[in-house]
Design a protein around this motif. Sequence first.
Motif, PDB file in Angstrom:
ATOM      1  N   SER A  38       4.473   4.595   7.480  1.00 46.55           N
ATOM      2  CA  SER A  38       3.627   5.740   7.146  1.00 46.55           C
ATOM      3  C   SER A  38       4.153   6.492   5.923  1.00 46.55           C
ATOM      4  O   SER A  38       5.295   6.956   5.924  1.00 46.55           O
ATOM      5  N   PRO A  39       3.323   6.659   4.881  1.00 46.96           N
ATOM      6  CA  PRO A  39       3.749   7.456   3.726  1.00 46.96           C
ATOM      7  C   PRO A  39       3.727   8.955   4.019  1.00 46.96           C
ATOM      8  O   PRO A  39       4.189   9.747   3.195  1.00 46.96           O
ATOM      9  N   SER A  68       8.869   6.185   2.950  1.00 52.51           N
ATOM     10  CA  SER A  68       9.189   7.478   2.340  1.00 52.51           C
ATOM     11  C   SER A  68      10.631   7.522   1.857  1.00 52.51           C
ATOM     12  O   SER A  68      10.930   8.050   0.776  1.00 52.51           O
ATOM     13  N   ASN A 127      10.848   5.461  -1.303  1.00 54.29           N
ATOM     14  CA  ASN A 127      10.283   6.206  -2.429  1.00 54.29           C
ATOM     15  C   ASN A 127      11.201   7.330  -2.893  1.00 54.29           C
ATOM     16  O   ASN A 127      11.233   7.669  -4.083  1.00 54.29           O
ATOM     17  N   ARG A 144       1.787   3.815  -7.225  1.00 55.98           N
ATOM     18  CA  ARG A 144       1.148   5.081  -7.597  1.00 55.98           C
ATOM     19  C   ARG A 144       1.482   5.422  -9.047  1.00 55.98           C
ATOM     20  O   ARG A 144       2.374   4.821  -9.658  1.00 55.98           O
ATOM     21  N   THR A 189       6.033   5.623  -7.304  1.00 56.61           N
ATOM     22  CA  THR A 189       6.279   5.337  -5.893  1.00 56.61           C
ATOM     23  C   THR A 189       5.232   4.343  -5.392  1.00 56.61           C
ATOM     24  O   THR A 189       4.316   3.961  -6.126  1.00 56.61           O
ATOM     25  N   ASP A 200       2.558   3.004  -2.088  1.00 55.96           N
ATOM     26  CA  ASP A 200       1.853   3.264  -0.838  1.00 55.96           C
ATOM     27  C   ASP A 200       1.304   1.924  -0.366  1.00 55.96           C
ATOM     28  O   ASP A 200       0.258   1.469  -0.838  1.00 55.96           O
ATOM     29  N   SER A 235      -0.151   0.996   2.262  1.00 50.83           N
ATOM     30  CA  SER A 235      -1.148   1.068   3.334  1.00 50.83           C
ATOM     31  C   SER A 235      -2.209  -0.019   3.199  1.00 50.83           C
ATOM     32  O   SER A 235      -2.734  -0.514   4.204  1.00 50.83           O
TER      33      SER A 235
END
Length: 248
Positions: A41-42, A50, A53, A88, A92, A94, A96
Amino acid sequence: MTVETRLIMGMPITLDIPNSEHTGIHERVFDFFTDVDIRFSPFRPDSEVSRFNAGEVGESALSSQMRDVLEIAHRMREFTDGYFDIRRNDGTIDPSGVVKGWAILGAAQLIEREGFADFCIDAGGDIQVGGRDASRQEWSIGIRNPFAPQEIVKAVKPRGQGVATSGNYIRGDHIYDPHDRARRIEGPVSITVIGSDVLVADLHATAAFAMGDAGIYYIEDLEGVEAYQIHRDGTAVQTTGFKEFVFS
C-alpha cells in the motif's frame, strides 16, 4: 457460507467458493490480501513500498514479492513503449497497477493449492474464475455500463480466464498517458479485457486505457487477449475474438 465480501486494499473483495463451508479457506485468502496490502500500500507509511520510496529500504534488501512486482512492471513498460509505467513524476513508484492483478492471481493459486477447483474472486471489479459455479454452470461476469453502473451491458463467460476493466469513470483520472501526464484520456471511458489470467488482463487493460482510442487496436494485436471498449458517446467496439466469450 460460500460467498463472503470484505473491504481490503481499499476495495470490496468477494470470494465465491462453492462447497467450502467450514474449511477456513475464505479466512486464509482474506489474510493473503491483507498481507499484500501491508506490503504494497502506498498509503501506509510502514509498507515496503513507502519505505522504499523514502529511501529506508534499498534495492538489495527488497523482498522477493516486491522484486517480482517490479520486474513485471519493468517488462510491461518496455513491452508497451512506456504506456504502462509505475513511476511518478517525483521519481517514486506506485506499483498498484501491477499489485491488484498480481494479488488476485496469487489468491486464486492459493485456493487451487487448497484443493478447490471451483471459485470466483472479484476484487474491485477485476475477476479470476476457476471451474464452475454452485449450480455447475459456467461463471457469468457482467460488464457494467460506465454511465449507469447498476446496468450490465454484456455478460461474458471467462472459461477459467481473468477479466479486468480499466477506466476513469469511478475513481476519476487515476490513469494517464505516461508520455503526457497532464493530458486527460479522451475517447474511451472503459475497456474490459479478458486474458489468460487476471494479471495479464489487468496489465493490458491499464496500458490500453492509457493509449486512448488506440487501446482497442493494441489489444487486437495481442494473441490470446480480447477486449470490449466503451466510448464517451456511448458507442462500443470489441476485438475480433471477444464474441466467443459473450453469452448469447
